[in-house]
Design a protein around this motif. Sequence first.
Motif, PDB file in Angstrom:
ATOM      1  N   GLY A  25      38.987  -8.612  54.467  1.00  0.00           N
ATOM      2  CA  GLY A  25      38.488  -8.501  55.925  1.00  0.00           C
ATOM      3  C   GLY A  25      38.199  -7.257  56.529  1.00  0.00           C
ATOM      4  O   GLY A  25      37.743  -7.261  57.769  1.00  0.00           O
ATOM      5  N   ALA A  26      38.194  -6.171  55.923  1.00  0.00           N
ATOM      6  CA  ALA A  26      37.663  -4.903  56.215  1.00  0.00           C
ATOM      7  C   ALA A  26      36.135  -4.827  56.085  1.00  0.00           C
ATOM      8  O   ALA A  26      35.511  -5.647  55.385  1.00  0.00           O
ATOM      9  N   SER A  27      35.759  -4.053  56.926  1.00  0.00           N
ATOM     10  CA  SER A  27      34.322  -3.785  57.016  1.00  0.00           C
ATOM     11  C   SER A  27      33.733  -3.053  55.918  1.00  0.00           C
ATOM     12  O   SER A  27      34.598  -2.362  55.496  1.00  0.00           O
ATOM     13  N   ILE A  28      32.576  -3.315  55.647  1.00  0.00           N
ATOM     14  CA  ILE A  28      32.031  -2.462  54.331  1.00  0.00           C
ATOM     15  C   ILE A  28      32.032  -0.891  55.032  1.00  0.00           C
ATOM     16  O   ILE A  28      32.145  -0.009  54.106  1.00  0.00           O
ATOM     17  N   SER A  29      31.674  -0.525  56.120  1.00  0.00           N
ATOM     18  CA  SER A  29      31.713   0.919  56.665  1.00  0.00           C
ATOM     19  C   SER A  29      33.023   1.485  56.711  1.00  0.00           C
ATOM     20  O   SER A  29      33.257   2.369  56.148  1.00  0.00           O
ATOM     21  N   THR A  30      34.047   0.656  56.710  1.00  0.00           N
ATOM     22  CA  THR A  30      35.414   1.070  56.766  1.00  0.00           C
ATOM     23  C   THR A  30      35.735   1.443  55.331  1.00  0.00           C
ATOM     24  O   THR A  30      36.289   2.478  54.786  1.00  0.00           O
ATOM     25  N   LEU A  31      35.329   0.639  54.200  1.00  0.00           N
ATOM     26  CA  LEU A  31      35.841   0.729  52.840  1.00  0.00           C
ATOM     27  C   LEU A  31      34.778   1.931  52.428  1.00  0.00           C
ATOM     28  O   LEU A  31      35.492   2.652  51.640  1.00  0.00           O
ATOM     29  N   GLN A  32      33.740   2.267  52.935  1.00  0.00           N
ATOM     30  CA  GLN A  32      32.893   3.251  52.572  1.00  0.00           C
ATOM     31  C   GLN A  32      33.670   4.492  53.021  1.00  0.00           C
ATOM     32  O   GLN A  32      33.449   5.664  52.357  1.00  0.00           O
ATOM     33  N   TYR A  33      34.103   4.631  54.411  1.00  0.00           N
ATOM     34  CA  TYR A  33      34.538   5.930  54.820  1.00  0.00           C
ATOM     35  C   TYR A  33      35.910   6.176  54.133  1.00  0.00           C
ATOM     36  O   TYR A  33      36.118   7.271  53.585  1.00  0.00           O
ATOM     37  N   LEU A  34      36.869   5.070  53.850  1.00  0.00           N
ATOM     38  CA  LEU A  34      38.030   5.393  53.139  1.00  0.00           C
ATOM     39  C   LEU A  34      37.783   5.880  51.644  1.00  0.00           C
ATOM     40  O   LEU A  34      38.586   6.698  51.158  1.00  0.00           O
ATOM     41  N   PHE A  35      36.840   5.132  50.837  1.00  0.00           N
ATOM     42  CA  PHE A  35      36.811   5.361  49.501  1.00  0.00           C
ATOM     43  C   PHE A  35      35.392   6.297  49.129  1.00  0.00           C
ATOM     44  O   PHE A  35      35.549   6.653  48.013  1.00  0.00           O
ATOM     45  N   GLY A  36      34.602   6.317  50.061  1.00  0.00           N
ATOM     46  CA  GLY A  36      33.460   7.179  49.736  1.00  0.00           C
ATOM     47  C   GLY A  36      32.300   6.230  48.846  1.00  0.00           C
ATOM     48  O   GLY A  36      31.341   6.014  49.326  1.00  0.00           O
ATOM     49  N   ASN A  37      32.838   6.117  47.696  1.00  0.00           N
ATOM     50  CA  ASN A  37      31.840   4.930  46.671  1.00  0.00           C
ATOM     51  C   ASN A  37      32.388   3.860  46.214  1.00  0.00           C
ATOM     52  O   ASN A  37      33.721   3.777  46.084  1.00  0.00           O
ATOM     53  N   ARG A  38      31.899   2.889  45.511  1.00  0.00           N
ATOM     54  CA  ARG A  38      32.370   2.004  44.866  1.00  0.00           C
ATOM     55  C   ARG A  38      33.190   2.025  43.891  1.00  0.00           C
ATOM     56  O   ARG A  38      34.084   1.582  43.639  1.00  0.00           O
ATOM     57  N   GLU A  39      33.013   3.275  42.978  1.00  0.00           N
ATOM     58  CA  GLU A  39      33.670   3.428  41.985  1.00  0.00           C
ATOM     59  C   GLU A  39      35.026   3.975  42.360  1.00  0.00           C
ATOM     60  O   GLU A  39      36.091   3.455  41.671  1.00  0.00           O
ATOM     61  N   ASP A  40      35.144   4.917  43.196  1.00  0.00           N
ATOM     62  CA  ASP A  40      36.574   5.189  43.915  1.00  0.00           C
ATOM     63  C   ASP A  40      37.284   4.057  44.386  1.00  0.00           C
ATOM     64  O   ASP A  40      38.508   4.082  44.203  1.00  0.00           O
ATOM     65  N   LEU A  41      36.577   2.970  45.068  1.00  0.00           N
ATOM     66  CA  LEU A  41      37.366   2.109  45.663  1.00  0.00           C
ATOM     67  C   LEU A  41      37.872   1.172  44.419  1.00  0.00           C
ATOM     68  O   LEU A  41      39.234   0.799  44.458  1.00  0.00           O
ATOM     69  N   VAL A  42      37.083   1.169  43.338  1.00  0.00           N
ATOM     70  CA  VAL A  42      37.574   0.239  42.222  1.00  0.00           C
ATOM     71  C   VAL A  42      38.823   1.006  41.550  1.00  0.00           C
ATOM     72  O   VAL A  42      39.980   0.385  41.245  1.00  0.00           O
ATOM     73  N   VAL A  43      38.635   2.356  41.150  1.00  0.00           N
ATOM     74  CA  VAL A  43      39.482   3.089  40.683  1.00  0.00           C
ATOM     75  C   VAL A  43      40.984   2.869  41.370  1.00  0.00           C
ATOM     76  O   VAL A  43      42.044   2.662  40.951  1.00  0.00           O
ATOM     77  N   GLN A  44      40.829   3.262  42.673  1.00  0.00           N
ATOM     78  CA  GLN A  44      41.987   3.177  43.475  1.00  0.00           C
ATOM     79  C   GLN A  44      42.626   1.864  43.598  1.00  0.00           C
ATOM     80  O   GLN A  44      43.990   1.594  43.411  1.00  0.00           O
ATOM     81  N   ALA A  45      41.684   0.860  43.743  1.00  0.00           N
ATOM     82  CA  ALA A  45      42.306  -0.452  43.545  1.00  0.00           C
ATOM     83  C   ALA A  45      43.169  -0.990  42.123  1.00  0.00           C
ATOM     84  O   ALA A  45      44.337  -1.372  42.159  1.00  0.00           O
ATOM     85  N   LEU A  46      42.657  -0.223  41.047  1.00  0.00           N
ATOM     86  CA  LEU A  46      43.423  -0.578  39.856  1.00  0.00           C
ATOM     87  C   LEU A  46      44.625   0.432  39.811  1.00  0.00           C
ATOM     88  O   LEU A  46      45.764  -0.240  39.370  1.00  0.00           O
ATOM     89  N   ARG A  47      44.662   1.583  40.191  1.00  0.00           N
ATOM     90  CA  ARG A  47      45.938   2.347  40.365  1.00  0.00           C
ATOM     91  C   ARG A  47      46.910   1.868  41.340  1.00  0.00           C
ATOM     92  O   ARG A  47      48.104   1.754  40.753  1.00  0.00           O
ATOM     93  N   THR A  48      46.544   1.370  42.220  1.00  0.00           N
ATOM     94  CA  THR A  48      47.555   0.693  43.154  1.00  0.00           C
ATOM     95  C   THR A  48      48.258  -0.609  42.735  1.00  0.00           C
ATOM     96  O   THR A  48      49.408  -0.587  42.690  1.00  0.00           O
ATOM     97  N   ARG A  49      47.396  -1.248  42.132  1.00  0.00           N
ATOM     98  CA  ARG A  49      47.871  -2.575  41.763  1.00  0.00           C
ATOM     99  C   ARG A  49      48.800  -2.310  40.307  1.00  0.00           C
ATOM    100  O   ARG A  49      49.825  -2.671  40.167  1.00  0.00           O
TER     101      ARG A  49
END
Length: 192
Positions: A25-49
């Motif tokens: 439910g987060a906007s794409i722009s919010t995700l881009q702001y928080l994580f910078g790029n797709r790779e960092d988003l995926v890595v952080q998701a893996l770390r967190t889980r």
Amino acid sequence: MQAAEVVAERGFENTRFTDVAGRTGASISTLQYLFGNREDLVVQALRTRTAHLLAEARTAAGAIADPIERLRWVAGHLAATDGSPDAARAEWMLWVEYWRTALRDDELATESIGTYDGWASLVRDAIRAAVDAGLIAEPADIDAVAQGACALADGLGVQIALRRPGITWERATAMTRAWLAVTLNCPALIES
């Protein structure tokens, strides 16, 4: 957590901001702001889980007073945390993506070794509690037993992810408990 589910379903390479935004439910722009790029988003998701799964396991194991029951639970939990085949497979798909990603990311590789050591310490702590209670003899190499239990469960988890016929989470749990029962000379681990 929802981002990790997307990664488990789609894989590292196929997870997009759009997929995560749709699930969370987060906007794409919010995700881009928080994580910078797709790779960092995926890595952080893996770390967190993966960190969350280990923390949950530590809490649950710590709440089991009987050392043999705790060891039985830990052995079963290594194989799968949920009784449903779909949930067990999704969890193992997440771990496979975590390891695949760690093979290409030095920082995540270092973290994954720490995570793996955390799971081994969960097993080691459960064994130590049973030894301290006088219920089993101390193994000659408690670390090797803990690492062996984790390695067995991981191998079975890959088979669950692959949907290998006959390797269900129940079977993987039974096999992990049986291996520990023989290794620790503790038949009570396989008794229900």
